[in-house]
Design a protein around this motif. Structure first.
Motif, mmCIF file in Angstrom:
data_model
loop_
_atom_site.group_PDB
_atom_site.id
_atom_site.type_symbol
_atom_site.label_atom_id
_atom_site.label_comp_id
_atom_site.label_asym_id
_atom_site.label_seq_id
_atom_site.Cartn_x
_atom_site.Cartn_y
_atom_site.Cartn_z
ATOM 1 N N LYS A 160 -8.695 1.825 -8.893
ATOM 2 C CA LYS A 160 -7.292 1.530 -8.554
ATOM 3 C C LYS A 160 -7.067 1.555 -7.042
ATOM 4 O O LYS A 160 -6.065 2.077 -6.541
ATOM 5 C CB LYS A 160 -6.337 2.486 -9.272
ATOM 6 C CG LYS A 160 -6.443 2.396 -10.800
ATOM 7 C CD LYS A 160 -5.487 3.352 -11.478
ATOM 8 C CE LYS A 160 -5.499 3.178 -12.997
ATOM 9 N NZ LYS A 160 -6.781 3.554 -13.618
ATOM 10 N N GLN A 214 -6.139 0.152 -3.382
ATOM 11 C CA GLN A 214 -5.064 -0.720 -2.910
ATOM 12 C C GLN A 214 -5.458 -1.500 -1.666
ATOM 13 O O GLN A 214 -4.874 -2.540 -1.360
ATOM 14 C CB GLN A 214 -3.811 0.117 -2.614
ATOM 15 C CG GLN A 214 -3.253 0.823 -3.832
ATOM 16 C CD GLN A 214 -2.047 1.687 -3.496
ATOM 17 O OE1 GLN A 214 -1.203 1.321 -2.692
ATOM 18 N NE2 GLN A 214 -1.979 2.862 -4.102
ATOM 19 N N ILE A 257 -2.844 7.101 1.584
ATOM 20 C CA ILE A 257 -3.807 6.254 0.880
ATOM 21 C C ILE A 257 -5.218 6.509 1.402
ATOM 22 O O ILE A 257 -5.410 6.825 2.578
ATOM 23 C CB ILE A 257 -3.446 4.754 1.031
ATOM 24 C CG1 ILE A 257 -4.238 3.876 0.048
ATOM 25 C CG2 ILE A 257 -3.649 4.276 2.466
ATOM 26 C CD1 ILE A 257 -3.952 4.133 -1.401
ATOM 27 N N LYS A 281 -2.849 9.841 -4.640
ATOM 28 C CA LYS A 281 -1.690 9.482 -5.467
ATOM 29 C C LYS A 281 -0.935 10.737 -5.897
ATOM 30 O O LYS A 281 0.306 10.787 -5.898
ATOM 31 C CB LYS A 281 -2.154 8.689 -6.689
ATOM 32 C CG LYS A 281 -1.007 8.187 -7.573
ATOM 33 C CD LYS A 281 -1.542 7.388 -8.763
ATOM 34 C CE LYS A 281 -0.407 6.900 -9.651
ATOM 35 N NZ LYS A 281 -0.920 6.159 -10.827
ATOM 36 N N HIS A 316 -6.471 -8.210 -2.295
ATOM 37 C CA HIS A 316 -5.528 -7.199 -1.800
ATOM 38 C C HIS A 316 -5.790 -6.981 -0.305
ATOM 39 O O HIS A 316 -6.674 -7.609 0.266
ATOM 40 C CB HIS A 316 -5.690 -5.915 -2.611
ATOM 41 C CG HIS A 316 -5.697 -6.162 -4.091
ATOM 42 N ND1 HIS A 316 -4.554 -6.437 -4.814
ATOM 43 C CD2 HIS A 316 -6.726 -6.224 -4.985
ATOM 44 C CE1 HIS A 316 -4.865 -6.634 -6.080
ATOM 45 N NE2 HIS A 316 -6.182 -6.520 -6.211
ATOM 46 N N GLU A 349 -10.587 -2.502 -8.713
ATOM 47 C CA GLU A 349 -9.209 -2.721 -9.163
ATOM 48 C C GLU A 349 -8.877 -1.879 -10.393
ATOM 49 O O GLU A 349 -7.845 -1.194 -10.433
ATOM 50 C CB GLU A 349 -8.992 -4.205 -9.485
ATOM 51 C CG GLU A 349 -8.995 -5.106 -8.270
ATOM 52 C CD GLU A 349 -8.902 -6.583 -8.625
ATOM 53 O OE1 GLU A 349 -8.476 -7.354 -7.767
ATOM 54 O OE2 GLU A 349 -9.261 -6.956 -9.767
ATOM 55 N N ILE A 378 0.867 -1.181 0.000
ATOM 56 C CA ILE A 378 0.000 0.000 0.000
ATOM 57 C C ILE A 378 0.900 1.225 0.000
ATOM 58 O O ILE A 378 1.732 1.381 0.900
ATOM 59 C CB ILE A 378 -0.900 0.025 1.255
ATOM 60 C CG1 ILE A 378 -1.705 -1.276 1.394
ATOM 61 C CG2 ILE A 378 -1.813 1.234 1.235
ATOM 62 C CD1 ILE A 378 -2.112 -1.602 2.813
ATOM 63 N N GLU A 379 0.739 2.075 -1.005
ATOM 64 C CA GLU A 379 1.533 3.307 -1.064
ATOM 65 C C GLU A 379 0.784 4.419 -0.347
ATOM 66 O O GLU A 379 -0.374 4.700 -0.651
ATOM 67 C CB GLU A 379 1.797 3.692 -2.523
ATOM 68 C CG GLU A 379 2.680 2.694 -3.256
ATOM 69 C CD GLU A 379 3.034 3.133 -4.662
ATOM 70 O OE1 GLU A 379 2.228 3.871 -5.271
ATOM 71 O OE2 GLU A 379 4.117 2.744 -5.140
#
Length: 379
Positions: free
Chosen positions: A56, A58, A33, A353, A90, A52, A29-30
């Motif tokens: 997008k 996570q 978030i 992001k 995920h 997904e 996980i970036e």
């Protein structure tokens, strides 16, 4: 060695914003978030494939209170956990159910043992304790499990907030003891996050943050905010908690919020967010976009054939027009709810992001200040 690890890559020089990476057995996980809320095992109006490919996402949330009442832990265990039950491969975080018990359930009674409550579905009586809430979340199969806490209402007087915080701390010790003495289910590691409480009192929030930090768990959550207090007060207490919590652990602000709330709280040092707002507001014709807020119900969009939002990276938002989405919403066509909800979530994921990218390249502070004003604009 816990399966959840956090790597802090950089902290912004002008704010407290952080870019990091959380690693779990179900993926990376970036951070920062945003986590879509899948209350009963699904994010409302969306399929796993849409989450997904379009959104997008996570990591998503499941809700302990709702999943316990239905389909129930027996069904989830037979399925092999929520990942196998709903097809999401995920990371999953489950909240403790505490907030729902205190906000949804009828005729609840808080005791040292736990909380006796009535189901909002059929009125049946149930007991949540720190121990069985750990068991339930193990059965659901979350990668990140939340401690059982009491979420006091806003406003609460000092005496109540203090008593509630101390109960949450005693419950946390019981959660940790029980969690650490039971095996992981389904062959992957599950991780426990404690929750800071303390109402809107600085000394209580400081004490709770320090108590939570002392437990040295894999992450930390901030609860009891965005429950009706003014935005500026939410920011003040978020910053206070972040300043006390460990630098090398992910920080999760529960139940927040608007797009501008996210940016302001990222600037204060928060890494993880969740909120029902993008899907709930989407179902009620409110769109969050890179140019501001749209009420798609308004007649001004009737002949606007431009994309919903061509400023973000989402095929659906770039493909469908505002006029078409307005038509679907006005006609009460279910597809309209799907498009609006998918767009709003895709926008939230695009926003965090972009924030991460700006933190990494050093341009976050100026971009954030400009973006907050844009995001609040009513189009």
């Amino acid at each position: 060695m816990p399966a959840l690890s956090f790597q802090l890559h950089t902290t912004d020089t002008h704010t407290k914003a952080r870019a990091g990476t959380v690693t779990t057995d179900h993926g990376v996980i970036e951070t920062p978030i945003f986590m879509p809320v899948g209350t009963v095992g699904s994010v409302k109006a969306l399929t796993v494939q849409q989450l997904e490919q379009e959104v997008k996402a996570q990591i998503i949330l499941g809700n302990t209170y709702h999943l316990y009442l239905r389909p129930g832990t027996q069904v989830l265990e037979q399925a092999g956990g929520l990942h196998r039950f709903n097809g999401w491969q995920h990371p999953i975080l489950t909240d403790s159910g505490g907030y729902q018990v205190f906000s949804l359930a009828g005729n609840r009674k808080i005791k040292e043992e736990g909380v006796v409550f009535q189901s909002h579905i059929d009125g049946s009586k149930h007991l949540f304790t720190p121990e069985n809430v750990m068991d339930i979340q193990r059965s659901i199969g979350a990668d990140i499990v939340m401690a059982f806490d009491e979420c006091p209402p806003y406003p609460s007087d000092y005496k109540y907030a203090h008593k509630s915080m101390e109960l949450t701390h005693r419950w946390l010790d019981r959660c940790i003891h029980h969690f650490e003495n039971m095996p992981d289910k389904y062959g992957y590691t599950q991780n426990l996050f404690p929750i800071v409480q303390g109402g809107t009192y600085k000394d209580l929030r400081t004490a709770s943050s320090q108590f939570i930090a002392s437990k040295n768990l894999t992450g930390c959550a901030i609860g009891g905010l965005s429950v009706g207090e003014p935005e500026e007060m939410m920011y003040e207490f978020t910053e206070l908690c972040c300043d006390e919590l460990p630098v090398q652990k992910p920080r999760y602000l529960m139940g927040v919020g608007t797009p501008w709330n996210l940016l302001e709280c990222i600037a204060l040092g928060v890494d993880m967010f969740d909120c029902v707002m993008p899907t709930r507001n989407g179902r009620n014709a409110m769109l969050f976009t890179s140019k501001g807020v749209i009420n798609i119900d308004n007649k001004k969009w009737e002949k606007d054939f431009s994309p919903i939002d061509d400023g973000i990276d989402c095929p659906l938002s770039n493909y469908y027009s505002k006029a078409y989405l307005r038509h679907l919403i006005k006609a009460k066509e279910i597809t309209g709810l799907t498009i609006a909800s998918t767009h709003n979530l895709a926008f939230y994921l695009w926003l965090v992001k972009e924030a991460r990218k700006r933190i990494l390249d050093g341009s976050f502070a100026g971009w954030k200040n400009e973006m907050v004003e844009v995001l609040k604009t009513r189009l």
